[in-house]
Every structure is written in structure tokens, then in C-alpha cells.
Enzyme design. Structure first.
Site, PDB file in Angstrom:
ATOM      1  CG  HIS A   1     123.841  -9.753  23.415  1.00 59.25           C
ATOM      2  ND1 HIS A   1     122.535  -9.363  23.612  1.00 59.25           N
ATOM      3  CD2 HIS A   1     123.837 -10.472  22.259  1.00 59.25           C
ATOM      4  CE1 HIS A   1     121.776  -9.833  22.647  1.00 59.25           C
ATOM      5  NE2 HIS A   1     122.547 -10.504  21.807  1.00 59.25           N
TER       6      HIS A   1
ATOM      7  CB  CYS B   1     119.190 -13.530  17.829  1.00 59.84           C
ATOM      8  SG  CYS B   1     120.562 -13.839  18.955  1.00 59.84           S
TER       9      CYS B   1
END
Length: 697
Positions: free
Chosen positions: A65, A199
Site C-alpha cells: 500500500h 506505521c
């Protein structure tokens, strides 16, 4: 999620055998629907994210992603692989692959929906349903949430993914003030944990880690309240909830924002994937720490406003070892020093170009300056450059200490660096002074201080004590040995000749081209600039500087030439990058080759290293010299033996270009390139780079 995934974005028979090929196959579906405008640019962004941290998860899941300017709207593509694709998970290949594409300016609502999917992936029944889906439409409907949710599905809780802590904040806050292990006068309450997950992209791992921790907490009878610091921003946990917590879990791969809120509690600090893969262990660790009474230091003991974190800690990854931190401390000093090197070195070089090499003997422009004389302007440039160069060692030492201990490290660092210059300890002395200064400040900060004195610590006590200790050590204890070592290294460089000099040039060329502006490249560059950062650099030092700059110009120039000579071996984006690489390479900006290295590292980087080694060796063999630390072809008039110097650069460029063309020509063509249109046709004259592990830019 109905507008994010359709049957056209689902491939239940994904045949890709590498993660790059899988991402390409799914991204091509996005391109065909107009969701992605530039296939290669988008894949480069996916590769850059993958280089930060593998996106494979235990349980056979891969979630590549990224956020990209080439994405028109938030999009999700799903592929199911019978053979499995390795995305770096500990338990093996992934058979369920989700490619998540978010626009660079994605709004909070869309990112919240994407995070909802990330949470669903932690439900085994949801993933089992995807593995058994019979057609693309059914799989897309299941992902959109249009199929009946499996029993026990955690999806009902995903509506508040922007801040999972808000769900139970009110209930926890009722007993927060003064809470410890037991509620007085009532039954024993469960152990309470507050957690933060984050993250680098803040789309998937952040929310999966939160879901995993909450599920594990429910299984163990522990209250877990999570603050997700994702791309959609974050809502701070209620201070009362934090106060009531018995322990803290920080699962992150980027710096935790406002970390000082959790000071003074038992804390487990780890990476975000640990919270996904072993949440029960983390809960057990924090409970053990609470039982032992092991807590973090209070925020007030750390640097003001930093939450106890140094610049390196705020910008680094969790769980880094001492070696990684040491490298970042040193790079912190080098990064602040380089602008002084460039400005001072170019000013000195311009002074020599205008006034000749005797300009270093000119009187001070304060005493003699004639507006109409070129020599006066040359002397002015030279003397300004000399002043800038005088800051190199103090800045290096000061910002190494800053990287270790934040602002309190600046005073002893600059003092120690200046002493290194005074005792002729040079750059070695600056390195030692910076590390010692940071260590001294950190030691002082660990001393318990009465609250009444804390106000004067950063202004008076820490600067006074640390400067005195560092000054004593530099003048009396380690200064002389370091100065002797610096003198010995200088004498060794001055004595280099023949084969030894050529071998050194080849080694420096290899280092300059290994990571294209990264730490190894910076080590070679700093070594070279250290030699010329004096009023009268030696001939050997100027040869080393020339070899380093020549080698650093090779990779971008070679890639630019290769895209011109054999353009069909490169996709459209690379051919466009090749045009910019001409200017970047000519200006001695090695980073101009990074897009090529990121797309095809196993061919581009070794080829660049060979060419750089050839150029570095030839430059040393030809005896080319350079007094300026930067400038590329624009400082050729300042180079000794300029024609042979250009020959050395040309030789390295041709070697790298030839190797890249040969290696790319030998690869097996891969279907799906930038030449592929929505209809799926592929131009055979534009083969796609093979599947390679990307290099972080």
C-alpha cells in the site's frame, strides 16, 4: 467501500510469483479503470513503501500500500494466489493480496474505510470466506461488507477506527483519578493498558495492530484502549484514561507523537508488526513490568518539549541497536556540516579561479579592499570561504551531540569541536568531541534533580558542567592521542602514490556508487572533504577529492546516456528521469540515479559501482586534483589535469552504461509495462524491469 473495489479490481487467479509482479498485475487493473494515472510512478511509490518495512503478515496476507500523487481516488484491488507470493511474513508466502492505493491528499473518511478493511483482516472467518469465494463479484461484495458478516466478526467495532480509544474512554475515565491496581472499596478491576499504534503510511498496519491488541486483551480479560496514529490523524486518548492505565504498549515504526503523555508507567516499546503477530506476548510483558514496578522516566527529566526523545529517536525506528543509532548520530553531524562544506569550498574555489592560487597569501580585506580590482574580490571570496570552513569541525561535533542529547548537547559539542581545531585534532577530534559531549549530557540528565533546580538545568547547569567536562577531556586526556592519529593519517595520505593511490581511488569510487547519497556515500564524501578543509590542503587530499566527485557523477550520467542509447530498455517514466539525470549528474548529485536503482537495483547498482571504481582509479592515476568539494562540471576550470579528469569520468560512464544495457538486455521480458494500455495490449519493445527488491531513496 462500494466505490473502492469492484469485480474488475479482483483477480482470483493471480499468477504472479513475486511481490513486484503481483503489485504490477493489480495496479494494471487500477490503471484500466482510471484510478491510477501513471503505472510506473505508482509502482515506484509502492516499492518505496515496501522498502521501509515488508507488508506481509502472518496468516497468508500481503498488503502492499502507499499514498501516491498518481492515484485519483482511494482504491483497493484484491488478488488470490494459489502458489503464494513472498511479502516478507515470518510464516511464509501470502495467498491473499490487497493492494491499497490512496491519493496523496486522501480525506479522512476514505482512509477510515481503508483502515476498516485492515481491521477485518485480523478476523480468521473473514479471510476464510475470501479464500473460498467462487467469483470476483462475490469476493468484492464480501470486502465491501455486503455479504453477511461471519459470527464473531470484529467489523462491528471498526466504525471508530480513527480513534479506537474513544470507544471505551468514558467508561475507563469513571475510575481514572488516582486509580492504581485496585479500585478502593470495590471488586478487583481488570488490568488496564493504553496503547499507541503507528506505521510509516498509517493506512493498514496501524489499524491491524490496534485490532490485534484489542482482540488479545479481550481473550485475556485485560482492558486495552488504543490510540491509532494513522494517516487520517489521531484523536488523543483522554488524559484520565492514561492516568488510570496500569501499563503502556507503544507499537510503532515511526515516532510516537506526544510520547511524554505516557511517561512514568510500565512501558513496552516495539515495532508495529509485533503487535499484529504476538499481541498476547506484549500484554504479558507489560504486566510483568508492572509487577516489578519497572516504569519509564518522567517526562520532566528529558529535554524540554521532546518527551524524552532525542532527534535520532524521534526520527528513527523502534528497536534500533546501538550500531544503527551510532550511524545516525554521525550522519546527523555530517548532514549539518555538508552545507558549510559546499558553501565554503565553492567560495574558496571561486577565489582561486579569479585570483589564482596565490590568493591565500592576500592580506585581510578589512585592511585592503579595492572595489575595482579583481584580486580584492577574489580575496574576499577566499576569506569568506575560509571562515565558513572554520565551522566544519565545531558543527560536526555540535550536531553529533545534538543527535544524541537534543539541544543540551549543542554547547559542549561546539566547545569540544572548537578545542579539536585548537589542538589540531581535526575531524577525528570532532567526531570524538561530539560523541563525548552527547554521552556527558545524557549522563547528567540521569542524575536525580530536586524540582526546585530543574528550571536552571538546561540554561545553566547542563551547559556549564558538560562544557567543563568535555573541555577537560579534550585538552588533557584524549586530545593529544587524537591529534597524533590525525597527523599520522595525514602523513599516510601524503605518502600515497602509484598502485596504492589507484586502489584507494577505486575503493572510494565503489563507496560513492554503493547507495547513491546514502550513509556509505556520505562516509566517502566526508573523508574527502576532511582533507581539503584546511587553508593549504595537500596534493594527496586534493586528488582524493577529485576522485570522489568524479565517481559520484558517474551513476546519473550513465543512466541518462543509457536511456538515450537504448531507450527501449526503459519505460516512459525512466526515459523522462533520464533527461533530468543529465543535469543532476553534471552537477555532482548522485541521487539522480535513485529512480533507476529503485526500479532495478540488482542491475543498476553493481553496474554503477564498477563504473565508479574505474573513474576513481583513473582520476587518481591521472593525478587530477580539486580544491572545491562540490560543483561537478562547473568547477572543471579549478581541476588539475582537467582533460584527463573528464576522460576518467567518461570512461566510468561508458562502463556503467554498457553493463546496464547488457544486463537489461539479458533479462526475461515481463508482461505489463508502461506501454500497456487499458485493453491489456503490451508493446514488446518496452519490456518491464524484472521483479527486484527496491532500494529506499
Amino acid at each position: 467501500m462500494s466505490d473502492m473495489i469492484t469485480a474488475d479490481l479482483v483477480d482470483l487467479d493471480l499468477s504472479a510469483d513475486t511481490k513486484e509482479a503481483a503489485a504490477r498485475a493489480l495496479a494494471e487493473r487500477m490503471v484500466a479503470l482510471g484510478r491510477v494515472t501513471d503505472l510506473e510512478g505508482f509502482l515506484a511509490d509502492v516499492a518505496a513503501r515496501e522498502a521501509q518495512m515488508p507488508t506481509g503478515l502472518d496468516g497468508g496476507i500481503g498488503i502492499p500500500h502507499c499514498r501516491s500523487e498518481h492515484v485519483t481516488e482511494p482504491t483497493l484491488a484484491f488478488g488470490r494466489s494459489a502458489a503464494g507470493v513472498d511479502f516478507g511474513a515470518a510464516d511464509g508466502p501470502a495467498d491473499l493480496i490487497f493492494l491499497i492505493a490512496a491519493p496523496a491528499g486522501a480525506d479522512d473518511a476514505h482512509l477510515t474505510i481503508l483502515s476498516s478493511l485492515a481491521r477485518q483482516l485480523m478476523n480468521a472467518e473473514f479471510t476464510a470466506a475470501l479464500r473460498s469465494a467462487g467469483d470476483a463479484a462475490a469476493a468484492a461484495a464480501l470486502i465491501r461488507g455486503e455479504e453477511p458478516a461471519p459470527a464473531g466478526d470484529a467489523a462491528e467495532e471498526t466504525g471508530d477506527t480513527a480513534d479506537t480509544g474513544a470507544v471505551s474512554a468514558a467508561a475507563s475515565a469513571e475510575t481514572a483519578p488516582g486509580s492504581t491496581g485496585q479500585d478502593s472499596g470495590g471488586p478487583a478491576r481488570p488490568f488496564r493498558i493504553v496503547a499507541v499504534t503507528s506505521c510509516p503510511t498509517g493506512i493498514a498496519h496501524t489499524y491491524m495492530a490496534a485490532e490485534s491488541l484489542e482482540n488479545a486483551g479481550r481473550e485475556e480479560g485485560v482492558e486495552v484502549v488504543v490510540e491509532t496514529q494513522g494517516s487520517a490523524g489521531f484523536t488523543r486518548l483522554d488524559p484520565a484514561v492514561i492516568a488510570a492505565a496500569d501499563g503502556v504498549i507503544l507499537a510503532h515504526d515511526v515516532a510516537v507523537r506526544e510520547k511524554d503523555r505516557f511517561a512514568g508507567k510500565p512501558t513496552v516499546d516495539t515495532g508495529v508488526k509485533a503487535a499484529i503477530n504476538r499481541p498476547g506476548e506484549l500484554i504479558g510483558e507489560v504486566r510483568d513490568k508492572a509487577a516489578r514496578g519497572e516504569v519509564t522516566a518522567a517526562a520532566a527529566d528529558g529535554p524540554a518539549g521532546s518527551g524524552g526523545a532525542t532527534p535520532v529517536e524521534r526520527g528513527g525506528e523502534s528497536g534500533e541497536g546501538y550500531g544503527a543509532k551510532l550511524r545516525k548520530w554521525l550522519m546527523s553531524g555530517v548532514s549539518y556540516m555538508v552545507p558549510f562544506v559546499a558553501a565554503g569550498g565553492l567560495l574558496i574555489a571561486l577565489g582561486f579561479a579569479i585570483g589564482g592560487y596565490e590568493i591565500n597569501k592576500a592580506p585581510s580585506v578589512m585592511d585592503h579592499f579595492v572595489w575595482t580590482q579583481a584580486d580584492s574580490w577574489a580575496a574576499l571570496l577566499f576569506q569568506i570561504g575560509g571562515v565558513a570552513f572554520a565551522f566544519l569541525v565545531p558543527v560536526l561535533a555540535g550536531y553529533i551531540a545534538y543527535g544524541m542529547a537534543d539541544r543540551p548537547g549543542l554547547v559542549p559539542g561546539f566547545v569540544g569541536g572548537s578545542i579539536a581545531l585548537t589542538i589540531n585534532a581535526g575531524f577525528l577530534g570532532g567526531l570524538a568531541a561530539g560523541l563525548i559531549s552527547g554521552a556527558v549530557v545524557l549522563a547528567i540528565q540521569r542524575v536525580p534533580i530536586p524540582k526546585a533546580l530543574r528550571g536552571i538545568m538546561p540554561v545553566v547547569v547542563i551547559p556549564l558542567v558538560s562544557a567543563a567536562v568535555v573541555g577537560f577531556l579534550m585538552f588533557v586526556v584524549i586530545g593529544k592521542p587524537i591529534a597524533s592519529a590525525q597527523e599520522g593519517m595525514t602523513d599516510w595520505l601524503n605518502g600515497l602514490s602509484g598502485a596504492n593511490a589507484v586502489l584507494l581511488g577505486a575503493l572510494l569510487g565503489l563507496m560513492m556508487c554503493f547507495d547513491l547519497g546514502g550513509p556509505v556515500n556520505k562516509v566517502a564524501y566526508t573523508f574527502a572533504t576532511a582533507g581539503i578543509a584546511v587553508a593549504s590542503p595537500s596534493d594527496s587530499a586534493m586528488k582524493i577529492m577529485a576522485a570522489v566527485m568524479a565517481a559520484g557523477m558517474v551513476p546519473p550520467l550513465a543512466m541518462a546516456l543509457a536511456t538515450t542509447v537504448r531507450g527501449r530498455l526503459f519505460n516512459a517514466a525512466e526515459r523522462e528521469n533520464g533527461k533530468a539525470a543529465w543535469v543532476l549528474g553534471a552537477s555532482f548529485i548522485s541521487e539522480g540515479a535513485i529512480p533507476f536503482a529503485a526500479a532495478d537495483p540488482l542491475r543498476v547498482i553493481p553496474s554503477s559501482m564498477v563504473g565508479g571504481a574505474v573513474t576513481g582509479a583513473l582520476s587518481m592515476a591521472f593525478g587530477a586534483t580539486l580544491r572545491a568539494p562540490h560543483g561537478g562540471i562547473f568547477v572543471v576550470p579549478l581541476i588539475g589535469n582537467p582533460l584527463l579528469y573528464l576522460v576518467a569520468i567518461a570512461a566510468g560512464v561508458c562502463v556503467t552504461m554498457a553493463l546496464v544495457i547488457v544486463l537489461k538486455g539479458l533479462r526475461k521480458p515481463v508482461t505489463g509495462t508502461s506501454a500497456q494500455g487499458p485493453g491489456g495490449g503490451t508493446d514488446p519493445s518496452a519490456p518491464t524491469p524484472g521483479a527486484k527488491q527496491p532500494v529506499a531513496a
